[in-house]
Scaffold this active site. Sequence first.
Site, short mmCIF file in Angstrom:
data_model
loop_
_atom_site.label_atom_id
_atom_site.label_comp_id
_atom_site.label_asym_id
_atom_site.label_seq_id
_atom_site.Cartn_x
_atom_site.Cartn_y
_atom_site.Cartn_z
N GLU A 1 0.82 -1.21 0.00
CA GLU A 1 0.00 0.00 0.00
C GLU A 1 0.86 1.27 0.00
OE1 GLU A 1 -2.96 -0.31 3.09
OE2 GLU A 1 -3.95 -1.98 2.10
N GLU B 1 -4.97 -8.51 -0.21
CA GLU B 1 -5.81 -8.40 0.99
C GLU B 1 -7.25 -8.23 0.56
OE1 GLU B 1 -4.63 -5.18 3.50
OE2 GLU B 1 -2.51 -5.76 3.54
#
Length: 584
Positions: free
Chosen positions: A195, A314
């Site tokens: 991220e 995820e």
Amino acid sequence: MKLRRQPAHHRGRGPGRLAALLLTLVVMLGLTGGTALAAPDGTNQAPPSAIRVPASAKDAVAQMQPSWNLGNTLDAIPNEDSWGNGQTSKATFEKIAKDGFRSVRIPVTWSDHQSTTAPYAIDATYMARVKQLADWAQDSGLYVVLNVHHDSWMWVSKMTTDHDNVVARFNSTWRQIAAAFRNEPRSLLFEGINEPQFDNATPAQKTEFLSELQLSFHSIVRSSGGANTNRMLSLTTQFGSGEQALMDDLYKTISSLNDRQLVAQVHFYSWYPFSVNVAGGTHYDDVAQKNLEDSFAAMHRTFVAKGIPLYIGEYGLLEYPNHFHPSRVERGEALKYYEHVGYGARRYGITTALWDPFSYLNRDTLEWRDPALFAAIKSSWTTRSGTASFDKVFVPKSSPVTAKSLTLNLNGTSLRGVWQGETRLLPGRDYTVSGTTLTFTAKALTHLVGNRAYGVNSTLQARFTSGVPWNIDIVTNDVPVLSDATGTTESFTVPTQYRGNDLATMHATYADGSNAGPTDWTPYQEFNKAFSPDYPNGTIILTPEFLKTLRDGEPATLVFHPYSGAKVTYHVTRSGNSVTGTVS
């Protein structure tokens, strides 16, 4: 991802100091001693893998489905057991493999185990521990995805103002990881950065910074030799976002590298209002379903259809399940989401990794906290399950019992029947089916509610030709009753007789129609952030975060919405630090 931590009293305990030191010594000896095989020319080769890894990255990533995250563990700050999951054992990976997962993502935060100045050396003991877990997972027959995790926001995000030092540290980190794992088999994948984000940067700068890091990551790993010359590498979008423009940027980067062992990665946590229950996102409705379909279709179109495998590193819901707070997301609605993810993964050719900080697998007992939830997730990997418009039928106590209906979502299945325990309800007498409308007769409901005590009186199962059954609670309820109250901005609760209801959301406005509360872009405030039900004590908690945003002396009108469809209105006024609540 930065996710909630367990309360301290739920945290596990690791091994004693002596055991930990002995463990470190053993692993260090393994790191330096005999994991690599000598080739005839004297160079090191990767040891044989317990997994037969296809030559094609696309085939290998498909073989990794389904995947699981060892979350809040090596990514915890500062240490492995800091966020409540204790010390991971080999049994953890054996459990995951036994229950059907084929790969595991091991997020790692390196920051607290690395010098902050050149040469940015990683602690050898920590590197050994990371390698031990990666090897245990592969020995259990699992692919492993290893990454640089919370470092993304701890120091990589400072690239805008500290470019050279960030790049130097990032490059040093990957040189050390690549060297330590260069002889691992191809069942180990590297993920450059989790991220990625950049503080105070323009969109163009963010794109440039991420491209620079990903090109550098690729070059460092490929030039480090050993199995790294052909190892699968995962490159991600900014923030792990599935936004089309950011996926297009990632596609350009991957295409420019001309490397067939690259894997695209994004993350997926559903439509945000549903994922956290805000702005009226109380149901997995058409909007939330379309969000998944559109997102997965875009991922497929951008990557998979062009021969680039996609790994959703995820997925889950941002605030479900959380066994330490009132549930933000209604259980049946959450089950519909997980069922849809499994179907979408198969439909669009995507590999999905369940983010598990502590919510699913109990790391102390190695048992699933909610076996029925896990059964539903597992079923979605291979087949579809039928659901319904809701998982409860509400029968008001203040009214005569009448027939009640639900809409079936067959999802390609057929209804086999409805059961109460081992007793099958009789079609025609107990229920009828007309198209996709399932109707329970008044006679059956009269029996099922019994003495009509508030709450769940009985539970039925709608069983379909495939997948897991759909549970239907028969609930006696009436409109909740609230009472006047006084308190402060630090502590205020609304006395509440729930009368068989579960709270779905709270609508908050002023007399002029403007929104009241910290989430000022919607009148429907965020569950557990602005308000929270306390069922055992018969109250609704209004949080300090909500109360302190109220206009002084101006009443706010609150409308509480239970899942039954009832509504109840309440007025709350802040005067300085004092708060007064009155029924409508």
